[in-house]
Write a protein that holds these residues in place. Structure first.
Motif, short mmCIF file in Angstrom:
data_model
loop_
_atom_site.label_atom_id
_atom_site.label_comp_id
_atom_site.label_asym_id
_atom_site.label_seq_id
_atom_site.Cartn_x
_atom_site.Cartn_y
_atom_site.Cartn_z
N GLU A 7 0.82 -1.21 0.00
CA GLU A 7 0.00 0.00 0.00
C GLU A 7 0.85 1.27 0.00
O GLU A 7 0.35 2.35 -0.29
N ASP A 8 2.11 1.15 0.36
CA ASP A 8 2.92 2.35 0.54
C ASP A 8 3.95 2.54 -0.58
O ASP A 8 3.95 3.54 -1.28
N GLU A 9 4.86 1.60 -0.74
CA GLU A 9 5.94 1.75 -1.71
C GLU A 9 5.79 0.72 -2.82
O GLU A 9 5.44 -0.42 -2.56
N THR A 10 6.02 1.13 -4.04
CA THR A 10 5.96 0.22 -5.18
C THR A 10 7.25 0.28 -5.95
O THR A 10 7.89 1.33 -6.06
N LYS A 375 4.37 11.07 -15.08
CA LYS A 375 3.01 10.56 -14.91
C LYS A 375 3.03 9.12 -14.45
O LYS A 375 2.25 8.72 -13.57
N TYR A 376 3.93 8.32 -15.04
CA TYR A 376 4.01 6.91 -14.67
C TYR A 376 4.43 6.75 -13.21
O TYR A 376 3.88 5.92 -12.48
N ILE A 377 5.39 7.57 -12.77
CA ILE A 377 5.93 7.42 -11.41
C ILE A 377 4.96 7.94 -10.36
O ILE A 377 4.77 7.32 -9.30
N LEU A 378 4.32 9.07 -10.65
CA LEU A 378 3.51 9.74 -9.63
C LEU A 378 2.02 9.43 -9.72
O LEU A 378 1.25 9.84 -8.85
N SER A 379 1.61 8.75 -10.78
CA SER A 379 0.18 8.56 -11.01
C SER A 379 -0.46 7.71 -9.91
O SER A 379 0.11 6.72 -9.44
#
Length: 526
Positions: A7-10, A375-379
């Motif tokens: 839920e937190d880091e990906t 966008k990919y990182i922060l979306s």
């Protein structure tokens, strides 16, 4: 069953991120073409106008350079004194640039001439330093050979004839080419041999009685060398008929000095015969012949001076070359490369259009790629399958076993390859057919399924699945009817729309499904 992994880091999958960026190649291509063509066209047009003005100014210079220089002087004077001039009398920027270019080209040409001459001087000085006899001797111990030769003329010869003859000998020994043959024999430039030979003369004025001249040398180093020799002019010889030539020779070695002195003395005899016929009869007598190893301050000073001059020449050459490079760097945009060519408007405009068009293409491509990466990182929205599976342990019903074949059969070749790499789905592929094929394998014990979603694939799933009762609802978060149906079904299928479905919505629905203790068969990408 716990379907939430992280839920937190990906983890950021570089391959997946690049695939996502490349899937937008059509938009990227359209953008870079629009920006490239637009920027190239604008800058090409501006350069065409600028070059056209330069060509006009250049023609003005060719037609009447003095008039353009006078216009520059008047403009500068008016600006300095706050005088307003008519617009056609003010020097334009293009005219100013042409005059600056002319001055710059003159400076470059002058520097090139100076550099060429400096290189020649340096080469000449280097050759002299390496080859000259005076540069190769040790000034603390110089092999020096000397011969003193007395010249006499017969009685009745004109007054001062001895001194005239002696001056003639000295001039010939200093400037004649008599050593050329010997220089060729030993492989030395004749000028270096002459430099090693010093010739002077002594003449005697009229006097009554005996006139005595004494010359003394140090100890000789050769058996043929006389030491401590004195000579005198007897009273029966008129001093006006006598002169003395002193020949000194230095060499790299003692033998070199003695051999060179012998050649010079031989030439004295040859020249004596020539002057006896053309000027006055005369006789030569070698009265002193010796050799010494001497300390020579003049040679030492010459070597020091030559070494310093070499350093100065090298430093000056480097300074001139640096100045030339700086000048060329500062004025690298000169269009008039020579004063014989007119600026070519179409060529210069095309160059500018290509240059800035390419710059626009690269810049817009990088900018668009940066936007996609951010966008990919922060979306907070699911963009790719990799992002989804990094957060949730959900089964993709559209990209496994039999369903995989159906998933890609409607894609174009390039997009098909990208989607196989990224495991993506969109409206162009039959996701419902893929899900149905997988349910036949993985959902054989399921009798009823709640499908959460409103996409076309979800709606058509009923037509694809005959043996399982399908219930359909938008979602569990906002639809009360979906929450009522949840306890009555055997399993749940979630719809995920890449680029639209939020991770938070997926997570909330999974939590509700877990509270109801219902399994999730998988998800379908629509």
């Amino acid at each position: 069953m716990n379907y939430i992994i992280n839920e937190d880091e990906t983890e950021i999958n570089i391959k997946d991120m690049l695939t996502y960026c490349f899937l937008h190649w059509r938009k990227a291509l359209a953008l870079v073409l629009i920006v490239g063509i637009g920027l190239g066209g604008v800058m090409g047009a501006k350069e065409a106008i600028r070059t056209s003005n330069l060509a006009y100014a250049y023609q003005e210079y060719l037609d009447d350079p003095a008039a353009l220089l006078a216009k520059q002087a008047n403009t500068n004077y008016a600006l300095k004194n706050g005088i307003e001039l008519p617009e056609d009398e003010i020097l334009t920027d293009e005219e100013q640039l042409i005059l600056e270019q002319v001055a710059t080209l003159d400076s470059i040409n002058n520097l090139n001439d100076i550099i060429s001459q400096s290189r020649r001087d340096l080469m000449s000085m280097t050759d002299y330093y390496n080859d000259s006899i005076l540069m190769r001797v040790d000034p603390q111990s110089v092999p020096t050979a000397e011969a003193d030769i007395m010249i006499t003329v017969p009685e009745g010869a004109p007054a001062n004839s001895a001194s005239v003859i002696a001056a003639s000998y000295v001039d010939y020994l200093k400037n004649g080419n008599y050593l050329d043959e010997y220089a060729q024999e030993i492989g030395v430039d004749p000028k270096y041999l002459k430099e090693a030979v010093t010739v002077s003369d002594i003449t005697f004025g009229n006097s009554e009685g005996a006139t005595s001249v004494s010359t003394s040398s140090g100890s000789g180093l050769d058996t043929n060398v006389s030491t401590d020799v004195n000579f005198s002019i007897a009273t029966d010889i008129n001093s006006d008929r006598v002169a003395l030539i002193i020949i000194k020779v230095v060499g790299v070695s003692a033998q070199d000095a003695l051999d060179l002195l012998e050649r010079v003395v031989q030439e004295v005899d040859v020249y004596r015969d020539a002057t006896s016929e053309s000027m006055f009869p005369n006789e030569t007598t070698t009265v002193n012949y010796f050799f010494n190893m001497l300390h020579d301050d003049k040679i030492q000073n010459l070597q020091t001076q030559t070494s310093e001059e070499l350093v100065d020449l090298q430093e000056n050459l480097e300074m001139y070359i640096k100045s030339l490079k700086n000048l060329q760097k500062q004025h690298g945009d000169i269009i008039v490369n020579t004063m014989h060519e007119m600026p070519n408007v179409p060529v210069e405009a095309a160059k500018s259009a290509v240059k800035f068009g390419a710059l626009g293409v690269v810049a817009s491509f990088l900018f668009y790629a940066l936007i996609l990466i951010i966008k990919y990182i922060l979306s907070s929205i699911a963009l790719t399958k990799s992002q989804l599976v990094n957060r949730f342990t959900l089964f993709d019903l559209g990209s496994h076993t039999d369903g995989e074949k159906a998933l890609y059969k409607h894609s174009g070749k390039f997009d098909k390859w990208l989607r196989r790499v990224g495991r993506l789905n969109d409206g162009d592929v039959d996701a419902a057919e893929a899900a149905a094929a997988n349910l036949a394998v993985y959902g054989s014990d399921v009798k009823s399924i709640l499908v959460l979603g409103t996409g076309d694939a979800v709606k058509s799933l009923k037509d694809k699945i005959k043996d399982i009762k399908i219930y359909n609802a938008p979602n569990l978060i906002t639809d009360p009817q979906a929450r009522k149906l949840l306890p009555e079904v055997d399993s749940v299928i979630l719809e995920v729309r890449y680029g639209e479905t939020k991770f938070e919505d997926i997570k909330e629905q999974i939590k509700l499904i877990m509270l109801a203790n219902k399994p999730i068969t998988g998800y379908i990408a629509d």
